[in-house]
Write a protein that holds these residues in place. Structure first.
Motif, short mmCIF file in Angstrom:
data_model
loop_
_atom_site.label_atom_id
_atom_site.label_comp_id
_atom_site.label_asym_id
_atom_site.label_seq_id
_atom_site.Cartn_x
_atom_site.Cartn_y
_atom_site.Cartn_z
N ILE A 179 0.85 -1.18 0.00
CA ILE A 179 0.00 0.00 0.00
C ILE A 179 0.89 1.24 0.00
N CYS A 181 2.08 5.01 0.51
CA CYS A 181 1.67 6.05 1.44
C CYS A 181 2.44 7.33 1.13
N ARG A 190 -1.81 4.48 8.61
CA ARG A 190 -2.31 3.28 7.94
C ARG A 190 -1.98 2.02 8.73
N GLU A 214 5.86 2.91 1.92
CA GLU A 214 4.87 1.89 1.59
C GLU A 214 4.63 0.99 2.78
N GLU A 227 -7.92 -0.98 1.48
CA GLU A 227 -8.08 0.06 0.47
C GLU A 227 -6.71 0.57 0.03
N GLY A 228 -6.53 0.72 -1.28
CA GLY A 228 -5.27 1.23 -1.82
C GLY A 228 -4.22 0.18 -2.05
N VAL A 230 -1.97 -2.66 -3.65
CA VAL A 230 -1.51 -3.01 -4.99
C VAL A 230 -0.56 -4.20 -4.87
#
Length: 355
Positions: A179, A181, A190, A214, A227-228, A230
């Motif tokens: 994710i 950031c 997060r 990340e 959410e978010g 990848v």
């Protein structure tokens, strides 16, 4: 003889390879235990008597919720015994080729430490050889003062020879995702918000300069990706637990694993962590970390491990530097580490492992 840090060299006067706690007791006082030698500051080295603990690597019968192992066993050897039962310790270090006694003597932090605390939080009882040569059992209810002293005690109050570890059920497969950031504060937010058994953060050099952040997370089995997220990847749990092995093999082949490793890891209070992290990285170029260096950012909980002296709501910030050829020399890395440690202490932080 050198340790993983590669900056301290000492030749022991005598090397003892104990096979029992009595052998350890016979070498006391003053003997220094060494497992796989993964310390980075010379604490597993001595000019006196060195205890090579790797001969004490037995893993006992796996029982519901627990297993008793000798301190020289690695976490890889523990998993080899527990995974066939669908069980594992609740906290695993990223590198499995570390000994149980070594990481319990440091504290032991992993990707699940935001839920389960340190490895030292998840040991049920210990056998310890005290500096006067006594072989002593201890736990939260039996000799609790010794139990607290040796966990994260860096061997100062005794040598751990056996540990009973807590075990939990683990899934057959996991999904790991990344994710992005926008900054350190967002990364920490997060980490608090994402509901996942395994969470940790990294900062990596950004093309064109600066650093990108990340979050890496492993959601609970059957849960949707955060959410978010990848770059999701599904792995068998054993492969996930041993995910560093391909990287280590590559670094060994490149010669990077044998370079000096001037690491600095601190535990910061969460309220001040983002400022320290971003200020430090603003002063840090990729060459200051090295070709195989890593920047770690990890929220965690610490329960009852007094030696860690962790601040409330701690955040681990680690600059795992490698002095690669043509990069920043080790002495400059060490100077930058001292600056970070001073900065951490100024806001109520402490070094990890404890000094």
């Amino acid at each position: 003889m050198r340790d993983f840090g590669g900056l301290v060299e000492r030749t022991p006067r005598r090397v003892v390879r104990p096979r029992s706690a009595r052998d350890v007791a016979a070498a006391m006082p003053g003997a220094v235990p060494r497992g796989c030698g993964h310390s980075d500051d010379g604490r597993s080295l001595t000019a006196g008597t060195l205890l090579d603990m790797r001969a004490m690597a037995a893993v006992g019968e796996v029982r519901p919720g627990r297993v008793t192992v000798e301190a020289g066993a690695t976490w890889r050897e523990v998993l080899d015994a527990t995974l066939p039962h669908g069980l594992a310790p609740p906290v695993l270090t990223d590198l499995l080729d570390l000994t149980v006694g070594g990481t319990l003597s440091a504290g032991g932090i992993g990707g699940s430490s935001h839920r389960h605390g340190t490895q030292a939080d998840n040991v049920l009882d210990l056998e310890v050889v005290t500096p006067d040569g006594a072989v002593t059992a201890c736990s939260p209810t039996t000799r609790p003062e010794l139990f607290d002293a040796v966990r994260a005690g860096a061997g100062r109050h005794g040598v751990i020879t056996r540990a009973t570890l807590r075990l939990v059920a683990v899934p057959a497969r996991v999904v790991s995702c990344r994710i992005p950031c926008p900054g350190a504060a967002a990364l920490l937010d997060r980490q608090r918000a994402v509901d996942a058994p395994h969470v940790f953060g990294q900062a990596k050099p950004r093309d064109g300069g600066g650093w990108r952040y990340e979050l890496k997370a492993v959601p609970a089995a059957g849960s949707p990706l955060p959410e978010g997220a990848v770059e999701a990847e599904e792995l068998p749990f054993p492969a996930f637990a041993d995910r560093m092995r391909p990287d280590v093999e590559r670094l060994v082949a490149l010669g990077e694993w044998r370079r000096p490793h001037p690491w600095q890891v601190v535990l910061l209070p969460a309220a001040r962590a983002a400022g320290v992290i971003e200020r430090t990285l603003a002063e840090t170029a990729p060459a200051d970390i090295g070709l195989s260096g890593v920047v770690l950012v990890k929220r965690l909980v610490v329960r009852r491990v007094p030696n860690l002296r962790a601040p409330a709501d701690p955040v681990l910030f680690g600059l795992l530097r490698t002095a690669s050829p043509g990069g920043t020399p080790p002495d400059r890395m060490l100077a930058a580490n001292r600056t970070l440690l001073e900065r951490a202490r100024a806001v109520g932080g402490v070094p990890y492992p404890p000094a």
